[in-house]
Enzyme design. Structure first.
Site, mmCIF file in Angstrom:
data_model
loop_
_atom_site.group_PDB
_atom_site.id
_atom_site.type_symbol
_atom_site.label_atom_id
_atom_site.label_comp_id
_atom_site.label_asym_id
_atom_site.label_seq_id
_atom_site.Cartn_x
_atom_site.Cartn_y
_atom_site.Cartn_z
ATOM 1 N N GLY A 105 -0.427 2.218 5.964
ATOM 2 C CA GLY A 105 -1.017 1.354 7.899
ATOM 3 C C GLY A 105 -0.465 0.184 7.970
ATOM 4 C CE LYS A 106 3.542 0.442 2.981
ATOM 5 N NZ LYS A 106 3.396 1.937 3.137
ATOM 6 C CB SER A 107 4.781 0.023 10.179
ATOM 7 O OG SER A 107 5.524 0.119 9.251
ATOM 8 C CB SER A 153 6.466 -3.601 -2.857
ATOM 9 O OG SER A 153 7.340 -4.776 -3.894
ATOM 10 N N GLY A 168 0.750 -1.243 0.232
ATOM 11 C CA GLY A 168 -0.262 -0.094 -0.043
ATOM 12 C C GLY A 168 1.162 1.373 0.103
ATOM 13 C CG LEU A 169 -0.646 4.266 -1.718
ATOM 14 C CD1 LEU A 169 -2.221 5.905 -2.015
ATOM 15 C CD2 LEU A 169 0.170 4.908 -2.961
ATOM 16 C CB SER A 170 3.373 7.242 1.983
ATOM 17 O OG SER A 170 3.981 8.097 3.431
#
Length: 172
Positions: free
Chosen positions: A6-8, A75, A1-3
């Protein structure tokens, strides 16, 4: 996903769930990797590809040691994700896409990166001045505007639970 999708936060929530189940796991967070092993890389297309390659190689080594690896990084290109899958191995690779609209990510933006990118202070910024190719067939797709990171982590765990065949911490 984008910056700011909520990835981290989701990755660390998933790590906590796995640790509660006594699973050996580790988060490879893109921001943290850029402070160490990938600190020599910028954000050009070539540097992003190398960032993903290095992260995939580390993940593969950690998988070989018996750890579940949660890689949390932007990515942006389908080809780079395919490269990561080839390095890690299709049987161990689960693609999770946090499909959060750009406007939601911009509203969340805790580091004001989108503002800086729109002002031209940051170049090659994914979703603004650099492309983002959404995964055409991610294993898991979650819209983080409608679920919190803990719910997203639960969804991921429910999807992967039959694929996670690593020893427990106590040896079971």
């Amino acid at each position: 996903g984008l910056s700011a999708s909520g990835k981290s936060t989701t990755a660390y929530a998933l790590e906590q769930l796995l640790m509660q189940k006594q699973r050996l796991c580790y988060v490879l967070d893109g921001d943290n990797l850029r402070h160490g092993i990938n600190r020599d890389l910028g954000f050009t297309h070539e540097d992003r590809t190398e960032n993903i390659r290095r992260t995939a190689e580390i993940a593969r080594l950690m998988n070989d040691a018996g750890l579940i690896v949660i890689a949390s990084l932007i990515s942006p290109l389908v080809a780079d994700r395919a490269m990561a899958q080839a390095i890690i191995g299709a049987e161990r690779f689960v693609e999770v896409y946090l499909n959060t609209p750009l406007e939601v990510c911009e509203a969340r933006d805790p580091k004001n990166l989108y503002i800086k990118a729109r002002q031209g202070l940051i170049t090659h910024f994914t979703g603004v001045s650099a492309p983002y190719e959404a995964p055409p067939a991610a294993d898991i797709c979650i819209d983080t505007q409608s679920v919190c990171p803990q719910e997203a982590a639960q969804q991921i765990l429910a999807t992967i639970k039959n694929r996670v065949q690593v020893p427990r911490l106590n040896g079971d």
